[in-house]
Enzyme design. Sequence first.
Site, PDB file in Angstrom:
ATOM      1  N   SER A 125      -9.366  24.458 -48.616  1.00 30.89           N
ATOM      2  CA  SER A 125      -8.869  23.085 -48.540  1.00 30.89           C
ATOM      3  C   SER A 125      -8.188  22.832 -47.206  1.00 30.89           C
ATOM      4  O   SER A 125      -7.582  23.728 -46.614  1.00 30.89           O
ATOM      5  CB  SER A 125      -7.872  22.892 -49.678  1.00 30.89           C
ATOM      6  OG  SER A 125      -7.126  21.718 -49.472  1.00 30.89           O
ATOM      7  N   TYR A 150      -0.192  26.069 -55.052  1.00 32.55           N
ATOM      8  CA  TYR A 150      -1.640  25.811 -54.989  1.00 32.55           C
ATOM      9  C   TYR A 150      -2.154  26.049 -53.568  1.00 32.55           C
ATOM     10  O   TYR A 150      -3.116  26.782 -53.341  1.00 32.55           O
ATOM     11  CB  TYR A 150      -1.963  24.367 -55.425  1.00 32.55           C
ATOM     12  CG  TYR A 150      -3.316  23.916 -54.932  1.00 32.55           C
ATOM     13  CD1 TYR A 150      -4.469  24.402 -55.521  1.00 32.55           C
ATOM     14  CD2 TYR A 150      -3.429  23.053 -53.834  1.00 32.55           C
ATOM     15  CE1 TYR A 150      -5.715  24.032 -55.036  1.00 32.55           C
ATOM     16  CE2 TYR A 150      -4.676  22.687 -53.350  1.00 32.55           C
ATOM     17  CZ  TYR A 150      -5.811  23.173 -53.948  1.00 32.55           C
ATOM     18  OH  TYR A 150      -7.035  22.830 -53.461  1.00 32.55           O
ATOM     19  N   LYS A 154      -4.841  29.071 -51.662  1.00 29.95           N
ATOM     20  CA  LYS A 154      -6.002  28.900 -50.776  1.00 29.95           C
ATOM     21  C   LYS A 154      -5.835  29.751 -49.514  1.00 29.95           C
ATOM     22  O   LYS A 154      -6.787  30.381 -49.043  1.00 29.95           O
ATOM     23  CB  LYS A 154      -6.196  27.424 -50.426  1.00 29.95           C
ATOM     24  CG  LYS A 154      -6.601  26.562 -51.611  1.00 29.95           C
ATOM     25  CD  LYS A 154      -7.935  27.015 -52.211  1.00 29.95           C
ATOM     26  CE  LYS A 154      -8.289  26.325 -53.499  1.00 29.95           C
ATOM     27  NZ  LYS A 154      -9.443  26.903 -54.204  1.00 29.95           N
TER      28      LYS A 154
END
Length: 338
Positions: A125, A150, A154
């Site tokens: 992302s 979160y 990544k």
Amino acid sequence: MKKILVTGGLGFIGSHTVVELQNSGFKVIIIDDLSNSKIEVLDNITEITGVKPEFYKLDLKIKSNVLDFFKNKKIDGVIHFAAFKAVGESVQNPLDYYENNIGSLVYLLQGMRDNNIDNLIFSSSCTVYGQSDELPITENAPIKTAESPYGNTKQIGEEIIKESCKAYAMNAIALRYFNPIGAHPSIKIGELPLGIPQNLIPYITQTAAGIRKELSIFGNDYETPDGTAIRDYIHVVDLAKAHIAALNRLLEKKNTKSFNFFNIGTGIGTSVLEIIKTFEKCTGVNLNYKFVAKREGDVTSAFASTKNANEQLDWKAEKSLEEALLSAWKWQQKSNNV
Ligand code: UDP
């Protein structure tokens, strides 16, 4: 026929990618635990492509599940989507995010290593860049400390893959997505948010459908021309096609390093107010909205430099914002999600 394992293949981006894979002549095996997707998506993929993918309902957090799955399977490549993705929820419950997003990735890589499967595409992302000082954002922009667990999953995920590529002679590409939106032109698959949507477009379509009273715009005093935040919104079908381009690069042994990463966006920045205006114009539906405080962790502006993806993956986003918003609206009307 090359066989590709797609984890999270019934999710929003996963399902669109499975369609493009099948349309490009790949044989697809899907693993999904249905934690954020519905089994009906499998039939809808079948309706669109005329081919039913092989499907396993499997929880990748359980190591024995993963290792057993790989036994006696011939697989040419893996596209790993399966992960939790709600920023706010990850702040409330970081351990679930690390267990699901990191634990599963480690088991998957172990399964791949033990079975000599060496091609991996990873869903990453643009959140890894945080508020970048440079715009558009190139792949050389520094990685900032993650704003949420979160985002951290990544960043850590990419590190784990990079080190695995080095140690076990694997090849991988991380695709750093900007903001995927829209639905398949057949309107048979699309985004299925659980509960109150966190993302802008599903919130807009649900407001337009009368499910939500009004849209809250998070912040109107950003340093942007109209004061609202700017993002790079990409049609999910274009994004899905980027996975095919990346996969072909791996299968054709064209990856220049064992681990590469690419920004996947349109290169165009659009503000929240511009999204609303475009939505109203192309659907003819007026939206109720109000301005509220900024959302914590949101950056002012993020849009991609697409040069590397255009040149090295030979891929380019082709669909317009209008097309994406209209497809999202048609999907909303059809699915009537609550
Ligand atoms: N946004 C908004 N209202 C909403 C949801 C999102 O104003 O109900 C804004 C958000 O602040 C950001 C943009 O819309 O500027 C895109 O947000 P989204 O959550 O879709 O994606 P993000 O860029 O945060 O991953």
